[in-house]
Write a protein that holds these residues in place. Structure first.
Motif, short mmCIF file in Angstrom:
data_model
loop_
_atom_site.label_atom_id
_atom_site.label_comp_id
_atom_site.label_asym_id
_atom_site.label_seq_id
_atom_site.Cartn_x
_atom_site.Cartn_y
_atom_site.Cartn_z
N GLY A 68 -0.02 -1.87 -6.76
CA GLY A 68 -1.28 -1.63 -6.07
C GLY A 68 -2.04 -0.49 -6.71
N SER A 69 -2.87 0.16 -5.90
CA SER A 69 -3.68 1.24 -6.43
C SER A 69 -3.74 2.42 -5.47
N TYR A 70 -4.00 3.56 -6.05
CA TYR A 70 -4.12 4.80 -5.29
C TYR A 70 -5.46 5.44 -5.65
N VAL A 71 -6.26 5.77 -4.64
CA VAL A 71 -7.57 6.37 -4.86
C VAL A 71 -7.50 7.85 -4.50
N GLY A 72 -8.10 8.69 -5.34
CA GLY A 72 -8.12 10.12 -5.08
C GLY A 72 -9.43 10.73 -5.57
N ILE A 117 -10.74 4.24 -0.43
CA ILE A 117 -9.37 4.03 0.04
C ILE A 117 -9.32 2.81 0.94
N LYS A 118 -10.27 2.68 1.83
CA LYS A 118 -10.31 1.51 2.73
C LYS A 118 -10.49 0.22 1.95
N GLU A 119 -11.27 0.28 0.87
CA GLU A 119 -11.55 -0.91 0.07
C GLU A 119 -10.40 -1.29 -0.85
N ARG A 120 -9.72 -0.30 -1.44
CA ARG A 120 -8.76 -0.63 -2.48
C ARG A 120 -7.55 0.26 -2.61
N GLY A 121 -7.37 1.25 -1.77
CA GLY A 121 -6.26 2.19 -1.89
C GLY A 121 -4.98 1.73 -1.24
N ASN A 139 -2.36 4.46 -0.78
CA ASN A 139 -2.75 5.64 -0.01
C ASN A 139 -2.17 5.54 1.39
N GLY A 140 -1.60 6.64 1.86
CA GLY A 140 -1.17 6.71 3.24
C GLY A 140 0.12 6.01 3.59
N ARG A 141 0.77 5.39 2.64
CA ARG A 141 2.06 4.75 2.94
C ARG A 141 3.10 5.82 3.20
N HIS A 142 4.15 5.44 3.91
CA HIS A 142 5.25 6.39 4.15
C HIS A 142 5.86 6.78 2.83
N ARG A 143 6.42 7.96 2.81
CA ARG A 143 7.05 8.45 1.58
C ARG A 143 8.20 7.53 1.18
N LEU A 144 8.26 7.26 -0.08
CA LEU A 144 9.36 6.46 -0.62
C LEU A 144 10.51 7.41 -0.95
N THR A 145 11.69 6.90 -0.95
CA THR A 145 12.83 7.72 -1.29
C THR A 145 12.77 8.10 -2.77
#
Length: 127
Positions: free
Chosen positions: A36-40, A111-115, A118-124
């Motif tokens: 996926g993608s992460y927007v910042g 972020i709403k369009e393509r992130g 973003n905002g997912r729970h932390r991965l191990t």
């Protein structure tokens, strides 16, 4: 700084949308094949260009995120390291520039369009 334990030579492709650059505040997007993608947002180029590499390098080297939060890598850090390790394509796209006062609202919109990361729970953390 690339050495035998860093593993980060040419680890991503840098792209610029038409008219976008790193000399003014703006929005960036990490596009990770299969994840996926992460927007910042950034006000200085070091945010997208150096800070993510530093955190991916820490994961590769088995070092902690922070002294008091050793396993608190964000999902995007873990996904970037995983994609790099697996040989998947990683693209850092400089999406647009905007006024510093508009950064947060533009970031939220994108972020709403393509992130998707973003905002997912932390991965191990892998270590």
């Amino acid at each position: 700084m690339d050495g035998p334990t860093s593993g980060l030579k040419d680890w991503y492709v840098l792209e610029f949308a038409d008219g976008a650059n790193l000399s003014r505040p703006g929005i960036y997007e990490w596009v990770i094949e299969g994840a996926g993608s992460y927007v910042g947002k950034f006000t200085h180029a070091s945010r997208p260009l150096k800070e993510y590499e530093r955190n991916v390098r820490k994961i590769i080297q088995g070092r902690p995120y922070r002294t008091k939060k050793p396993k608190a890598f964000r999902p995007v850090h873990v996904e970037l390291e995983r994609a790099h390790r697996e040989g998947r394509k990683i693209t850092l796209r400089i999406v647009e520039n905007c006024l510093a006062t508009d950064l947060t609202s533009r970031e939220r919109t994108l972020i709403k369009e393509r992130g998707t990361l973003n905002g997912r729970h932390r991965l191990t953390s892998p270590f």
